[in-house]
Design a protein around this motif. Structure first.
Motif, PDB file in Angstrom:
ATOM      1  N   ASP A 129      -3.193  -2.240  -6.272  1.00 28.14           N
ATOM      2  CA  ASP A 129      -3.577  -2.138  -4.725  1.00 28.14           C
ATOM      3  C   ASP A 129      -3.841  -0.308  -4.759  1.00 28.14           C
ATOM      4  O   ASP A 129      -5.144  -0.081  -4.851  1.00 28.14           O
ATOM      5  CB  ASP A 129      -3.230  -2.169  -3.807  1.00 28.14           C
ATOM      6  CG  ASP A 129      -2.251  -4.053  -3.740  1.00 28.14           C
ATOM      7  OD1 ASP A 129      -2.917  -4.520  -4.296  1.00 28.14           O
ATOM      8  OD2 ASP A 129      -0.617  -4.126  -3.684  1.00 28.14           O
TER       9      ASP A 129
ATOM     10  N   ASN B 288       1.400  -6.638   4.430  1.00 21.86           N
ATOM     11  CA  ASN B 288       0.745  -7.563   4.073  1.00 21.86           C
ATOM     12  C   ASN B 288       0.976  -8.472   4.877  1.00 21.86           C
ATOM     13  O   ASN B 288       2.146  -9.346   4.616  1.00 21.86           O
ATOM     14  CB  ASN B 288       0.426  -8.094   2.545  1.00 21.86           C
ATOM     15  CG  ASN B 288      -0.334  -9.069   2.197  1.00 21.86           C
ATOM     16  OD1 ASN B 288      -1.244  -8.361   2.486  1.00 21.86           O
ATOM     17  ND2 ASN B 288       0.138 -10.118   1.812  1.00 21.86           N
TER      18      ASN B 288
ATOM     19  N   ARG C 266      -3.245  -6.215   5.986  1.00 19.96           N
ATOM     20  CA  ARG C 266      -3.871  -6.802   4.459  1.00 19.96           C
ATOM     21  C   ARG C 266      -3.779  -8.543   4.378  1.00 19.96           C
ATOM     22  O   ARG C 266      -3.049  -8.609   4.968  1.00 19.96           O
ATOM     23  CB  ARG C 266      -3.507  -5.761   3.600  1.00 19.96           C
ATOM     24  CG  ARG C 266      -2.876  -4.702   3.541  1.00 19.96           C
ATOM     25  CD  ARG C 266      -5.221  -3.830   3.294  1.00 19.96           C
ATOM     26  NE  ARG C 266      -4.536  -2.921   3.766  1.00 19.96           N
ATOM     27  CZ  ARG C 266      -5.431  -1.610   3.200  1.00 19.96           C
ATOM     28  NH1 ARG C 266      -6.965  -2.334   3.679  1.00 19.96           N
ATOM     29  NH2 ARG C 266      -5.403  -0.227   3.772  1.00 19.96           N
TER      30      ARG C 266
ATOM     31  N   GLY D  12       0.846  -0.914  -0.155  1.00 25.82           N
ATOM     32  CA  GLY D  12      -0.018  -0.306  -0.168  1.00 25.82           C
ATOM     33  C   GLY D  12       0.659   1.653   0.210  1.00 25.82           C
ATOM     34  O   GLY D  12       1.360   1.385  -0.779  1.00 25.82           O
TER      35      GLY D  12
ATOM     36  N   ASP E  14      -3.610  -9.924   1.817  1.00 24.65           N
ATOM     37  CA  ASP E  14      -3.842 -10.237   0.320  1.00 24.65           C
ATOM     38  C   ASP E  14      -3.244 -11.814  -0.125  1.00 24.65           C
ATOM     39  O   ASP E  14      -1.802 -11.587   0.618  1.00 24.65           O
ATOM     40  CB  ASP E  14      -3.828  -9.417  -0.465  1.00 24.65           C
ATOM     41  CG  ASP E  14      -4.998  -7.689  -0.236  1.00 24.65           C
ATOM     42  OD1 ASP E  14      -5.157  -8.598  -0.731  1.00 24.65           O
ATOM     43  OD2 ASP E  14      -4.458  -6.485  -0.591  1.00 24.65           O
TER      44      ASP E  14
END
Length: 284
Positions: A121, A82, A95, A61, A97
């Motif tokens: 993203d 993440n 996150r 991000g 993902d």
């Protein structure tokens, strides 16, 4: 001592004692310390968050964008990681993902999503204008290819925000050198007046005259966003007057945009640009 650092590791290595840790350093996250009173940049905040994850997470991000060198990232925003973890902490957005090996690279020794995955993203998040600003910023400082971002859509067909991402890819431009330039360009684009070029270099017989933020060199019409210093600093103001005169001598029509006009009277920008283009002979 280099920072941020894990307090437990510093204590175990004998680099400082508990009293020094408690009196000279602040914990920004659990067991992650920086010098007392130190404000963290987005890059430092990303590093600290990664340490908090026990060096297991991937930086994603806005934190990934900062790691790649993107500008205009608010330092007040939380770090983004993440990580498949249920543990949460204040100041970090987690996150969950699925990232392929090809979507992760190493920056400054830390695992970070590639510019392509980072744009994928950020371009899907709510707020089209902010999404374009962030992708513009990545285009400015990385070899990001928008075609590669589009290709990721085919690899992640079920992801949220793909409709907006497709629009962001069409709207993004590597020539934006500030968020306000992006906003100005979008105002014109939404009115059907997307500039044909950005960062236009203009020369006369003596050499380089100016670089115009955006415009239509085929019609000698340019649009410039002027920050506060252009209006408040006398030296800058004087240089702008001379620059404007040289551009006008070369038959350029320049529409200047201020923060007030962009925020409260965007229709004025559109009206002035359309009038300038028509005066130059364009059919708009």
């Amino acid at each position: 001592m280099e920072w941020p650092f894990l307090g437990s590791e510093a204590l175990a290595a004998g680099l400082l004692n508990r009293y020094q840790l408690a009196t000279r350093y602040d914990a920004v996250y659990r067991n992650v310390y920086v010098p007392s009173g130190q404000s963290l940049t987005p890059v430092q905040k990303a590093h600290a968050a990664w340490l908090w994850s026990h060096r297991r997470a991937t930086i994603v991000g806005v934190s990934a964008a900062a790691m790649h060198g993107a500008k205009w990232i608010d330092a007040r925003l939380p770090a983004e990681l993440n990580q498949r973890s249920q543990h949460k902490t204040s100041g970090i957005v987690l996150r969950n993902d699925t990232l392929t090996p090809e979507e992760v690279t190493v920056v400054r020794g830390l695992p970070v999503t590639t510019p392509t995955r980072t744009a994928f993203d950020l371009g899907r998040r709510a707020g089209r204008t902010l999404a374009v600003i962030r992708v513009d910023a990545l285009l400015q400082v990385t070899p990001l290819k928008l075609s590669a971002v589009a290709a990721l859509i085919e690899c992640h067909r079920g992801a949220r925000g793909l409709e907006q991402l497709r629009e962001v890819i069409k709207l993004a431009d590597a020539g934006a050198e500030s968020p306000q330039e992006t906003r100005t360009r979008l105002v014109l684009t939404d009115a059907g007046l997307r500039p044909s070029h950005t960062q236009i270099n203009v020369y006369d017989r003596l050499g380089h005259v100016a670089r115009i933020d955006m415009g239509w060199p085929e019609w000698n019409v340019g649009v410039e966003y002027d920050g506060e210093q252009h209006w408040s600093d006398p030296a800058t103001r004087a240089a702008d007057i001379d620059r404007q005169a040289r551009l006008e001598a070369l038959s350029w029509r320049i529409i200047r945009v201020s923060a007030e006009i962009l925020r409260y009277r965007p229709h004025t920008i559109v009206e002035r640009v359309r009038a300038a283009l028509r005066q130059a002979g364009a059919i708009v």
